[in-house]
Scaffold this active site. Structure first.
Site, mmCIF file in Angstrom:
data_model
loop_
_atom_site.group_PDB
_atom_site.id
_atom_site.type_symbol
_atom_site.label_atom_id
_atom_site.label_comp_id
_atom_site.label_asym_id
_atom_site.label_seq_id
_atom_site.Cartn_x
_atom_site.Cartn_y
_atom_site.Cartn_z
ATOM 1 C CE LYS A 44 -1.877 3.450 1.617
ATOM 2 N NZ LYS A 44 -0.915 4.534 1.882
ATOM 3 C CB CYS B 250 13.151 9.422 8.576
ATOM 4 S SG CYS B 250 13.699 7.956 7.514
HETATM 5 P P1 ADP Z 1 3.317 11.162 7.237
HETATM 6 O O1 ADP Z 1 2.652 11.042 8.229
HETATM 7 O O2 ADP Z 1 4.930 10.599 6.606
HETATM 8 O O3 ADP Z 1 2.746 11.487 6.029
HETATM 9 P P2 ADP Z 1 2.166 8.348 7.889
HETATM 10 O O4 ADP Z 1 2.487 8.083 8.963
HETATM 11 O O5 ADP Z 1 0.804 9.126 7.572
HETATM 12 O O6 ADP Z 1 3.079 9.597 7.482
HETATM 13 O O7 ADP Z 1 1.699 7.994 6.281
HETATM 14 C C1 ADP Z 1 2.470 6.496 5.431
HETATM 15 C C2 ADP Z 1 2.507 5.871 5.385
HETATM 16 O O8 ADP Z 1 0.896 5.150 6.435
HETATM 17 C C3 ADP Z 1 1.307 6.408 3.982
HETATM 18 O O9 ADP Z 1 0.548 4.452 3.331
HETATM 19 C C4 ADP Z 1 -0.219 6.025 4.362
HETATM 20 O O10 ADP Z 1 -1.288 5.921 3.576
HETATM 21 C C5 ADP Z 1 -0.316 4.666 5.482
HETATM 22 N N1 ADP Z 1 -1.523 5.342 6.588
HETATM 23 C C6 ADP Z 1 -2.061 6.034 7.040
HETATM 24 N N2 ADP Z 1 -2.976 6.056 8.721
HETATM 25 C C7 ADP Z 1 -2.933 4.794 8.218
HETATM 26 C C8 ADP Z 1 -3.600 3.293 8.850
HETATM 27 N N3 ADP Z 1 -4.707 4.382 9.781
HETATM 28 N N4 ADP Z 1 -4.098 2.587 8.901
HETATM 29 C C9 ADP Z 1 -2.570 1.786 7.441
HETATM 30 N N5 ADP Z 1 -1.943 2.725 7.115
HETATM 31 C C10 ADP Z 1 -2.006 4.286 6.928
#
Ligand code: ADP
Length: 487
Positions: A180, A288
Protein backbone atom coordinates in the site's frame (compact mmCIF):
# COMPACT_ATOMS: atom_id res chain seq x y z
CA UNK A 1 -8.86 7.04 -17.99
CA UNK A 2 -6.78 4.51 -16.10
CA UNK A 3 -3.38 5.12 -17.65
CA UNK A 4 -1.13 8.13 -17.84
CA UNK A 5 1.97 8.52 -19.97
CA UNK A 6 5.29 9.47 -18.37
CA UNK A 7 8.69 9.26 -20.05
CA UNK A 8 7.19 7.24 -22.89
CA UNK A 9 5.66 4.62 -20.59
CA UNK A 10 2.02 4.00 -19.76
CA UNK A 11 1.41 4.02 -16.04
CA UNK A 12 -1.74 2.34 -14.80
CA UNK A 13 -3.47 4.17 -11.97
CA UNK A 14 -5.52 1.20 -10.79
CA UNK A 15 -4.74 -1.47 -8.22
CA UNK A 16 -2.73 -4.54 -9.17
CA UNK A 17 -4.33 -7.62 -7.62
CA UNK A 18 -3.78 -11.26 -8.54
CA UNK A 19 -1.84 -10.26 -11.65
CA UNK A 20 -4.56 -8.05 -13.12
CA UNK A 21 -5.59 -4.43 -12.93
CA UNK A 22 -8.58 -3.72 -10.71
CA UNK A 23 -10.38 -0.40 -10.47
CA UNK A 24 -12.43 1.09 -7.66
CA UNK A 25 -15.60 3.06 -8.13
CA UNK A 26 -13.92 5.97 -6.38
CA UNK A 27 -10.69 7.71 -7.25
CA UNK A 28 -8.59 10.55 -5.86
CA UNK A 29 -6.58 13.15 -7.72
CA UNK A 30 -2.80 13.00 -7.79
CA UNK A 31 -0.79 16.10 -8.71
CA UNK A 32 2.92 16.83 -9.04
CA UNK A 33 4.56 18.79 -6.23
CA UNK A 34 6.87 20.38 -8.81
CA UNK A 35 4.22 22.65 -10.32
CA UNK A 36 0.82 21.24 -9.45
CA UNK A 37 0.48 19.41 -12.80
CA UNK A 38 -2.38 16.92 -12.80
CA UNK A 39 -0.90 13.41 -12.83
CA UNK A 40 -3.94 11.18 -12.73
CA UNK A 41 -7.00 9.86 -11.01
CA UNK A 42 -5.86 7.06 -8.72
CA UNK A 43 -8.06 4.14 -7.68
CA UNK A 44 -9.15 4.62 -4.08
CA UNK A 45 -9.14 1.20 -2.43
CA UNK A 46 -10.70 0.02 0.79
CA UNK A 47 -11.86 -3.15 2.49
CA UNK A 48 -13.17 -4.73 -0.74
CA UNK A 49 -9.91 -4.41 -2.63
CA UNK A 50 -7.92 -5.50 0.43
CA UNK A 51 -10.10 -8.61 0.68
CA UNK A 52 -9.37 -9.42 -2.97
CA UNK A 53 -5.66 -8.78 -2.54
CA UNK A 54 -5.36 -10.95 0.56
CA UNK A 55 -7.22 -13.78 -1.21
CA UNK A 56 -4.91 -13.48 -4.23
CA UNK A 57 -1.75 -13.31 -2.12
CA UNK A 58 -2.80 -16.30 0.00
CA UNK A 59 -3.63 -18.34 -3.11
CA UNK A 60 -0.21 -17.56 -4.60
CA UNK A 61 1.68 -18.26 -1.37
CA UNK A 62 2.17 -22.08 -1.41
CA UNK A 63 3.71 -22.18 -4.88
CA UNK A 64 5.92 -19.14 -4.23
CA UNK A 65 7.09 -20.60 -0.93
CA UNK A 66 7.78 -23.96 -2.62
CA UNK A 67 10.02 -22.34 -5.24
CA UNK A 68 12.75 -21.99 -2.64
CA UNK A 69 15.44 -19.32 -2.44
CA UNK A 70 17.07 -20.33 -5.75
CA UNK A 71 13.86 -20.31 -7.79
CA UNK A 72 12.72 -17.05 -6.25
CA UNK A 73 16.19 -15.57 -6.57
CA UNK A 74 16.31 -16.15 -10.34
CA UNK A 75 13.02 -14.27 -10.80
CA UNK A 76 14.06 -11.49 -8.43
CA UNK A 77 17.28 -10.98 -10.38
CA UNK A 78 15.20 -10.62 -13.56
CA UNK A 79 13.09 -8.04 -11.75
CA UNK A 80 16.23 -6.13 -10.72
CA UNK A 81 17.46 -6.24 -14.35
CA UNK A 82 14.15 -4.69 -15.44
CA UNK A 83 14.46 -1.94 -12.83
CA UNK A 84 17.88 -1.12 -14.28
CA UNK A 85 16.57 -1.20 -17.87
CA UNK A 86 13.73 1.13 -16.89
CA UNK A 87 15.85 3.51 -14.83
CA UNK A 88 14.87 6.56 -16.91
CA UNK A 89 11.12 5.94 -16.73
CA UNK A 90 11.23 5.16 -13.02
CA UNK A 91 13.40 8.20 -12.29
CA UNK A 92 11.18 10.62 -14.20
CA UNK A 93 8.07 9.10 -12.73
CA UNK A 94 9.30 9.32 -9.17
CA UNK A 95 10.49 12.90 -9.65
CA UNK A 96 7.14 13.96 -11.11
CA UNK A 97 5.29 12.22 -8.30
CA UNK A 98 7.33 13.19 -5.22
CA UNK A 99 9.50 16.11 -6.32
CA UNK A 100 12.89 14.75 -5.30
CA UNK A 101 15.91 15.17 -7.55
CA UNK A 102 15.89 13.55 -10.98
CA UNK A 103 19.68 13.31 -11.02
CA UNK A 104 19.78 11.44 -7.75
CA UNK A 105 17.03 9.07 -8.90
CA UNK A 106 18.97 8.32 -12.09
CA UNK A 107 22.38 7.91 -10.50
CA UNK A 108 21.70 6.80 -6.96
CA UNK A 109 18.18 5.82 -6.05
CA UNK A 110 17.04 3.57 -8.90
CA UNK A 111 20.33 1.62 -9.03
CA UNK A 112 19.80 1.19 -5.30
CA UNK A 113 16.25 -0.05 -5.87
CA UNK A 114 17.65 -2.80 -8.12
CA UNK A 115 20.29 -3.50 -5.49
CA UNK A 116 17.65 -3.84 -2.75
CA UNK A 117 16.09 -6.68 -4.74
CA UNK A 118 19.34 -8.39 -5.75
CA UNK A 119 20.89 -8.14 -2.32
CA UNK A 120 18.09 -9.93 -0.47
CA UNK A 121 17.69 -12.53 -3.24
CA UNK A 122 21.40 -13.31 -2.89
CA UNK A 123 21.29 -13.23 0.90
CA UNK A 124 18.50 -15.83 0.93
CA UNK A 125 20.43 -18.03 -1.51
CA UNK A 126 23.94 -17.74 -0.06
CA UNK A 127 24.09 -16.21 3.40
CA UNK A 128 20.94 -17.17 5.24
CA UNK A 129 22.15 -20.04 7.34
CA UNK A 130 23.13 -20.89 10.84
CA UNK A 131 25.73 -23.56 11.56
CA UNK A 132 24.02 -26.57 13.18
CA UNK A 133 25.03 -27.00 16.81
CA UNK A 134 24.82 -29.88 19.25
CA UNK A 135 22.87 -30.25 22.48
CA UNK A 136 23.84 -33.48 24.28
CA UNK A 137 24.33 -35.14 20.89
CA UNK A 138 21.17 -33.67 19.36
CA UNK A 139 21.56 -31.34 16.37
CA UNK A 140 19.83 -27.96 16.24
CA UNK A 141 18.98 -26.91 12.67
CA UNK A 142 17.83 -23.33 12.28
CA UNK A 143 15.81 -22.38 9.20
CA UNK A 144 13.81 -19.41 7.91
CA UNK A 145 10.43 -20.54 6.53
CA UNK A 146 8.11 -18.33 4.47
CA UNK A 147 5.47 -16.90 6.81
CA UNK A 148 2.53 -15.98 4.52
CA UNK A 149 1.36 -12.61 3.27
CA UNK A 150 3.36 -9.51 4.16
CA UNK A 151 1.52 -6.17 4.23
CA UNK A 152 3.89 -3.34 3.35
CA UNK A 153 2.85 0.23 4.10
CA UNK A 154 5.24 2.84 2.78
CA UNK A 155 5.76 6.61 2.89
CA UNK A 156 6.08 9.24 0.17
CA UNK A 157 9.55 10.66 0.79
CA UNK A 158 11.48 7.91 -1.04
CA UNK A 159 8.67 5.77 -2.42
CA UNK A 160 10.24 2.94 -4.42
CA UNK A 161 13.50 3.00 -2.48
CA UNK A 162 11.77 2.38 0.84
CA UNK A 163 9.22 -0.02 -0.66
CA UNK A 164 11.97 -2.26 -2.05
CA UNK A 165 13.73 -2.38 1.33
CA UNK A 166 10.64 -4.35 2.26
CA UNK A 167 9.65 -6.01 -1.03
CA UNK A 168 13.16 -7.44 -1.55
CA UNK A 169 13.45 -9.40 1.69
CA UNK A 170 9.73 -10.28 1.90
CA UNK A 171 9.70 -11.89 -1.55
CA UNK A 172 13.13 -13.47 -1.08
CA UNK A 173 11.90 -14.98 2.21
CA UNK A 174 9.05 -16.63 0.30
CA UNK A 175 6.24 -14.40 1.49
CA UNK A 176 3.75 -12.95 -0.93
CA UNK A 177 3.24 -9.22 -0.73
CA UNK A 178 0.56 -6.56 -0.65
CA UNK A 179 2.01 -3.07 -0.99
CA UNK A 180 0.00 0.00 0.00
CA UNK A 181 2.05 2.97 -1.24
CA UNK A 182 1.53 6.43 0.23
CA UNK A 183 -1.45 8.17 -1.36
CA UNK A 184 0.69 11.16 -2.43
CA UNK A 185 3.11 8.94 -4.39
CA UNK A 186 1.25 6.02 -5.98
CA UNK A 187 2.90 5.86 -9.40
CA UNK A 188 6.27 4.13 -9.10
CA UNK A 189 4.67 1.18 -7.27
CA UNK A 190 2.17 0.83 -10.05
CA UNK A 191 4.81 0.78 -12.77
CA UNK A 192 6.91 -1.59 -10.66
CA UNK A 193 3.95 -4.02 -10.67
CA UNK A 194 4.21 -4.19 -14.48
CA UNK A 195 7.89 -5.05 -14.13
CA UNK A 196 7.04 -7.98 -11.84
CA UNK A 197 4.84 -9.37 -14.63
CA UNK A 198 7.63 -8.96 -17.19
CA UNK A 199 10.05 -10.69 -14.79
CA UNK A 200 7.74 -13.72 -14.69
CA UNK A 201 6.79 -13.37 -11.03
CA UNK A 202 3.54 -15.36 -10.74
CA UNK A 203 0.18 -13.63 -10.38
CA UNK A 204 -0.75 -12.89 -6.77
CA UNK A 205 2.83 -12.90 -5.47
CA UNK A 206 3.07 -9.11 -5.64
CA UNK A 207 -0.02 -6.94 -5.28
CA UNK A 208 -0.58 -3.20 -5.00
CA UNK A 209 -3.61 -1.66 -3.34
CA UNK A 210 -3.79 2.11 -3.83
CA UNK A 211 -5.65 4.51 -1.60
CA UNK A 212 -5.71 6.43 1.64
CA UNK A 213 -4.09 5.24 4.82
CA UNK A 214 -7.28 5.43 6.85
CA UNK A 215 -9.13 3.33 4.25
CA UNK A 216 -6.92 0.93 2.27
CA UNK A 217 -4.11 0.96 4.85
CA UNK A 218 -6.39 0.45 7.82
CA UNK A 219 -8.25 -2.43 6.14
CA UNK A 220 -4.98 -4.11 5.26
CA UNK A 221 -3.35 -3.99 8.70
CA UNK A 222 -6.55 -5.21 10.39
CA UNK A 223 -6.92 -8.23 8.11
CA UNK A 224 -6.46 -11.60 9.84
CA UNK A 225 -5.02 -13.12 6.65
CA UNK A 226 -1.83 -11.05 6.98
CA UNK A 227 1.24 -12.68 8.55
CA UNK A 228 3.50 -9.61 8.80
CA UNK A 229 3.09 -5.82 8.80
CA UNK A 230 6.04 -3.71 7.82
CA UNK A 231 5.46 0.02 8.09
CA UNK A 232 7.56 3.13 7.55
CA UNK A 233 5.91 6.38 8.55
CA UNK A 234 4.93 8.50 11.51
CA UNK A 235 4.64 7.62 15.20
CA UNK A 236 0.89 8.43 15.46
CA UNK A 237 0.11 6.16 12.49
CA UNK A 238 2.32 3.41 13.95
CA UNK A 239 0.26 3.48 17.14
CA UNK A 240 -2.97 3.08 15.14
CA UNK A 241 -1.45 0.19 13.19
CA UNK A 242 -0.14 -1.50 16.34
CA UNK A 243 -3.63 -1.38 17.85
CA UNK A 244 -5.14 -2.94 14.72
CA UNK A 245 -2.40 -5.58 14.60
CA UNK A 246 -2.98 -6.46 18.25
CA UNK A 247 -6.33 -8.07 17.48
CA UNK A 248 -4.65 -10.69 15.30
CA UNK A 249 -1.28 -10.56 17.08
CA UNK A 250 0.29 -9.81 13.71
CA UNK A 251 4.03 -9.12 14.07
CA UNK A 252 4.97 -5.55 13.14
CA UNK A 253 8.20 -3.95 11.99
CA UNK A 254 8.17 -0.16 12.30
CA UNK A 255 10.63 2.40 10.99
CA UNK A 256 9.41 5.74 12.30
CA UNK A 257 10.45 9.30 12.72
CA UNK A 258 13.46 11.00 14.20
CA UNK A 259 14.83 14.21 15.62
CA UNK A 260 18.41 13.13 15.24
CA UNK A 261 21.36 14.97 16.76
CA UNK A 262 24.38 16.06 14.77
CA UNK A 263 27.23 16.72 17.20
CA UNK A 264 30.19 18.84 16.17
CA UNK A 265 32.96 18.38 18.74
CA UNK A 266 35.55 21.03 19.45
CA UNK A 267 38.22 19.02 17.64
CA UNK A 268 36.16 18.56 14.44
CA UNK A 269 37.22 19.45 10.91
CA UNK A 270 34.80 22.34 10.52
CA UNK A 271 34.77 22.28 6.71
CA UNK A 272 33.69 18.66 6.86
CA UNK A 273 31.15 19.49 9.57
CA UNK A 274 29.66 22.27 7.43
CA UNK A 275 29.45 19.94 4.41
CA UNK A 276 27.62 17.35 6.48
CA UNK A 277 25.33 19.99 8.00
CA UNK A 278 24.23 21.14 4.54
CA UNK A 279 23.38 17.53 3.65
CA UNK A 280 20.75 17.59 6.38
CA UNK A 281 18.66 19.73 4.00
CA UNK A 282 18.67 16.97 1.34
CA UNK A 283 15.32 15.99 -0.15
CA UNK A 284 14.00 19.32 1.19
CA UNK A 285 14.46 17.93 4.71
CA UNK A 286 11.99 15.13 4.05
CA UNK A 287 14.32 12.46 5.40
CA UNK A 288 13.59 10.60 8.61
CA UNK A 289 17.34 10.30 9.31
CA UNK A 290 18.07 14.00 9.03
CA UNK A 291 20.22 15.44 11.84
CA UNK A 292 17.90 18.32 12.65
CA UNK A 293 19.41 19.19 16.03
CA UNK A 294 22.94 20.42 15.42
CA UNK A 295 24.97 20.68 18.63
CA UNK A 296 28.27 22.57 18.26
CA UNK A 297 30.98 22.94 20.88
CA UNK A 298 31.08 26.54 22.08
CA UNK A 299 34.79 26.89 21.21
CA UNK A 300 34.07 26.43 17.48
CA UNK A 301 30.46 27.59 17.21
CA UNK A 302 31.09 30.93 15.49
CA UNK A 303 33.54 29.49 12.99
CA UNK A 304 31.26 26.53 12.24
CA UNK A 305 28.21 28.77 11.81
CA UNK A 306 30.09 31.00 9.35
CA UNK A 307 31.18 28.01 7.26
CA UNK A 308 27.71 26.47 7.40
CA UNK A 309 26.11 29.79 6.37
CA UNK A 310 28.48 30.14 3.44
CA UNK A 311 27.59 26.68 2.13
CA UNK A 312 23.88 26.93 2.86
CA UNK A 313 23.74 30.17 0.85
CA UNK A 314 24.94 28.20 -2.18
CA UNK A 315 22.08 25.68 -2.08
CA UNK A 316 20.12 25.93 -5.33
CA UNK A 317 16.42 25.43 -4.89
CA UNK A 318 14.23 24.80 -7.90
CA UNK A 319 12.73 22.31 -10.34
CA UNK A 320 14.03 18.87 -9.33
CA UNK A 321 14.40 17.91 -13.00
CA UNK A 322 17.12 20.55 -13.42
CA UNK A 323 20.65 19.14 -13.06
CA UNK A 324 21.73 22.16 -11.00
CA UNK A 325 19.01 21.89 -8.41
CA UNK A 326 19.99 20.78 -4.91
CA UNK A 327 16.58 21.00 -3.25
CA UNK A 328 13.12 20.68 -4.76
CA UNK A 329 9.64 21.28 -3.39
CA UNK A 330 7.83 19.83 -0.40
CA UNK A 331 5.61 16.90 -1.25
CA UNK A 332 2.11 18.37 -0.87
CA UNK A 333 0.24 21.50 0.18
CA UNK A 334 -0.88 19.86 3.42
CA UNK A 335 2.71 19.06 4.35
CA UNK A 336 3.98 22.47 3.19
CA UNK A 337 1.41 24.17 5.44
CA UNK A 338 2.47 21.98 8.36
CA UNK A 339 6.13 23.01 7.94
CA UNK A 340 5.19 26.66 7.52
CA UNK A 341 3.09 26.39 10.68
CA UNK A 342 6.13 25.24 12.70
CA UNK A 343 8.28 28.07 11.35
CA UNK A 344 5.60 30.74 11.75
CA UNK A 345 4.98 29.69 15.33
CA UNK A 346 8.74 29.72 16.02
CA UNK A 347 8.89 33.28 14.65
CA UNK A 348 5.89 34.31 16.77
CA UNK A 349 7.60 32.84 19.85
CA UNK A 350 10.60 35.05 19.11
CA UNK A 351 12.95 32.20 18.16
CA UNK A 352 16.07 33.32 16.31
CA UNK A 353 15.62 32.35 12.65
CA UNK A 354 19.01 33.19 11.16
CA UNK A 355 18.25 32.20 7.58
CA UNK A 356 15.26 31.04 5.57
CA UNK A 357 12.01 30.97 7.47
CA UNK A 358 9.72 31.66 4.52
CA UNK A 359 8.34 30.06 1.38
CA UNK A 360 10.66 30.70 -1.57
CA UNK A 361 9.12 33.84 -3.09
CA UNK A 362 10.91 33.36 -6.44
CA UNK A 363 9.50 29.90 -6.96
CA UNK A 364 6.09 30.01 -5.28
CA UNK A 365 4.21 26.72 -5.03
CA UNK A 366 5.54 24.21 -2.50
CA UNK A 367 9.11 25.47 -2.24
CA UNK A 368 10.18 26.36 1.31
CA UNK A 369 13.61 27.94 1.84
CA UNK A 370 16.28 26.12 3.87
CA UNK A 371 15.93 27.44 7.40
CA UNK A 372 18.08 27.58 10.54
CA UNK A 373 16.82 28.34 14.03
CA UNK A 374 19.64 29.32 16.37
CA UNK A 375 19.54 28.44 20.07
CA UNK A 376 15.83 27.67 20.26
CA UNK A 377 14.53 27.86 23.81
CA UNK A 378 14.66 24.47 25.56
CA UNK A 379 11.47 22.52 24.98
CA UNK A 380 10.40 24.65 21.97
CA UNK A 381 8.45 22.53 19.49
CA UNK A 382 10.95 23.32 16.75
CA UNK A 383 13.55 21.32 18.70
CA UNK A 384 11.29 18.55 20.04
CA UNK A 385 8.94 17.76 17.13
CA UNK A 386 9.80 16.10 13.84
CA UNK A 387 9.14 18.81 11.22
CA UNK A 388 10.17 16.75 8.16
CA UNK A 389 11.10 19.83 6.20
CA UNK A 390 14.19 22.00 5.54
CA UNK A 391 14.25 23.35 9.09
CA UNK A 392 17.36 22.78 11.21
CA UNK A 393 18.24 23.96 14.69
CA UNK A 394 21.69 24.80 16.04
CA UNK A 395 22.70 24.88 19.70
CA UNK A 396 26.03 25.27 21.48
CA UNK A 397 27.29 23.09 24.31
CA UNK A 398 30.17 23.15 26.79
CA UNK A 399 30.93 19.59 27.91
CA UNK A 400 30.65 16.05 26.56
CA UNK A 401 28.33 15.11 29.41
CA UNK A 402 26.03 17.98 28.58
CA UNK A 403 25.81 17.20 24.86
CA UNK A 404 25.25 13.49 25.50
CA UNK A 405 22.35 14.27 27.80
CA UNK A 406 20.81 16.78 25.41
CA UNK A 407 21.33 14.60 22.33
CA UNK A 408 19.67 11.65 24.05
CA UNK A 409 16.97 13.85 25.56
CA UNK A 410 14.34 13.03 22.93
CA UNK A 411 11.68 10.40 22.46
CA UNK A 412 13.35 9.41 19.18
CA UNK A 413 16.46 7.31 18.52
CA UNK A 414 16.77 6.79 14.80
CA UNK A 415 20.19 8.18 13.91
CA UNK A 416 23.01 10.45 15.03
CA UNK A 417 25.99 12.13 13.43
CA UNK A 418 29.24 12.86 15.27
CA UNK A 419 31.94 15.04 13.72
CA UNK A 420 35.29 14.82 15.48
CA UNK A 421 39.01 14.87 14.74
CA UNK A 422 39.80 12.42 17.51
CA UNK A 423 38.86 8.73 17.41
CA UNK A 424 38.77 8.26 21.18
CA UNK A 425 36.70 11.37 21.68
CA UNK A 426 34.21 10.32 18.99
CA UNK A 427 33.97 6.84 20.53
CA UNK A 428 33.32 8.25 23.98
CA UNK A 429 30.24 9.94 22.51
CA UNK A 430 29.03 7.17 20.16
CA UNK A 431 29.29 4.56 22.95
CA UNK A 432 26.49 6.24 24.87
CA UNK A 433 24.28 7.77 22.16
CA UNK A 434 20.96 5.98 21.79
CA UNK A 435 20.31 5.52 18.07
CA UNK A 436 19.88 2.74 15.51
CA UNK A 437 22.57 4.19 13.24
CA UNK A 438 25.43 6.55 14.08
CA UNK A 439 27.61 8.14 11.43
CA UNK A 440 31.03 9.46 12.39
CA UNK A 441 32.45 12.12 10.05
CA UNK A 442 29.98 11.04 7.37
CA UNK A 443 26.29 10.81 6.62
CA UNK A 444 23.90 8.45 4.85
CA UNK A 445 26.27 5.53 4.28
CA UNK A 446 23.96 2.52 4.29
CA UNK A 447 25.11 -1.04 3.68
CA UNK A 448 22.31 -3.60 3.33
CA UNK A 449 24.32 -6.07 5.42
CA UNK A 450 24.08 -3.72 8.40
CA UNK A 451 21.12 -3.44 10.76
CA UNK A 452 18.92 -0.42 10.19
CA UNK A 453 16.09 0.82 12.39
CA UNK A 454 15.21 2.98 15.31
CA UNK A 455 15.51 2.91 19.07
CA UNK A 456 12.87 4.30 21.44
CA UNK A 457 9.91 5.75 19.49
CA UNK A 458 11.83 5.65 16.22
CA UNK A 459 10.90 2.08 15.56
CA UNK A 460 10.55 -1.59 16.33
CA UNK A 461 12.91 -4.09 14.75
CA UNK A 462 15.82 -3.86 12.35
CA UNK A 463 16.15 -4.30 8.59
CA UNK A 464 19.24 -5.53 6.76
CA UNK A 465 20.92 -8.88 6.16
CA UNK A 466 19.55 -11.68 8.31
CA UNK A 467 17.66 -9.18 10.51
CA UNK A 468 15.18 -8.71 7.64
CA UNK A 469 14.60 -12.44 7.32
CA UNK A 470 14.20 -12.80 11.06
CA UNK A 471 11.14 -10.59 10.63
CA UNK A 472 9.58 -11.71 7.34
CA UNK A 473 10.21 -15.44 7.87
CA UNK A 474 9.05 -17.89 10.47
CA UNK A 475 12.32 -18.77 12.16
CA UNK A 476 12.37 -22.45 13.06
CA UNK A 477 14.66 -24.74 15.01
CA UNK A 478 14.49 -28.45 14.19
CA UNK A 479 16.17 -30.57 16.89
CA UNK A 480 17.25 -33.99 15.61
CA UNK A 481 18.07 -36.82 17.99
CA UNK A 482 20.92 -39.22 17.17
CA UNK A 483 18.60 -42.11 18.19
CA UNK A 484 15.76 -43.91 16.49
CA UNK A 485 17.03 -44.10 12.90
CA UNK A 486 16.20 -47.36 11.16
CA UNK A 487 18.60 -47.23 8.22
P1 ADP B 1 3.17 10.86 6.94
O1 ADP B 1 2.65 11.64 8.13
O2 ADP B 1 4.63 10.94 6.76
O3 ADP B 1 2.37 11.01 5.69
P2 ADP B 1 1.92 8.42 7.72
O4 ADP B 1 2.47 7.59 8.80
O5 ADP B 1 0.60 9.05 7.94
O6 ADP B 1 3.06 9.40 7.38
O7 ADP B 1 1.81 7.59 6.37
C1 ADP B 1 2.71 6.59 5.98
C2 ADP B 1 1.92 5.51 5.30
O8 ADP B 1 0.98 5.00 6.22
C3 ADP B 1 1.12 5.94 4.08
O9 ADP B 1 1.16 4.90 3.11
C4 ADP B 1 -0.27 6.09 4.63
O10 ADP B 1 -1.26 5.93 3.65
C5 ADP B 1 -0.31 4.96 5.62
N1 ADP B 1 -1.33 5.10 6.67
C6 ADP B 1 -1.80 6.24 7.22
N2 ADP B 1 -2.75 5.96 8.14
C7 ADP B 1 -2.88 4.61 8.19
C8 ADP B 1 -3.68 3.70 8.94
N3 ADP B 1 -4.57 4.12 9.84
N4 ADP B 1 -3.53 2.39 8.73
C9 ADP B 1 -2.62 1.93 7.85
N5 ADP B 1 -1.85 2.73 7.09
C10 ADP B 1 -1.97 4.06 7.26
Amino acid sequence: MSTISVAGADIDTRHFIGGVRVSSTETYTNTSPIDGTFLGEISRGGATEVEQAVAAARAAFPAWAALGPQGRGALLHKLADLVEENNETLSQLETMDNGSLLRSHRRGVMPRVAMNIRFFADWAMNELRHEPFETRGHTNNVSWDPSGVAALITPWNAPLMLATWKIGPALAAGDTVILKPAEWTPLSASFFADLTVKAGIPAGVFNVVQGYGAEAGAALVAHPGISRISFTGSVPTAKIIARAAADNLTPCSFELGGKSPMIVLGDADLDLAAEIAVEQYDNAGQVCLSGTRIFVHESVADEFQAKFAERAAKITQGDPRDENTDIGPQIHQVHFDRIKGFVDRAAAEGQNIVWGGTPNADLGGLYFTPTLVLEPTPGAEVVTQEIFGPVLTMMTFSTDEEVIERANGTEFGLAAVVVSGNKDHAKKITDVLVAGTIWVNCFFVRDLRAPFGGSKKSGIGRDGGTWSFDFYADVKNTVVSPNGWKE
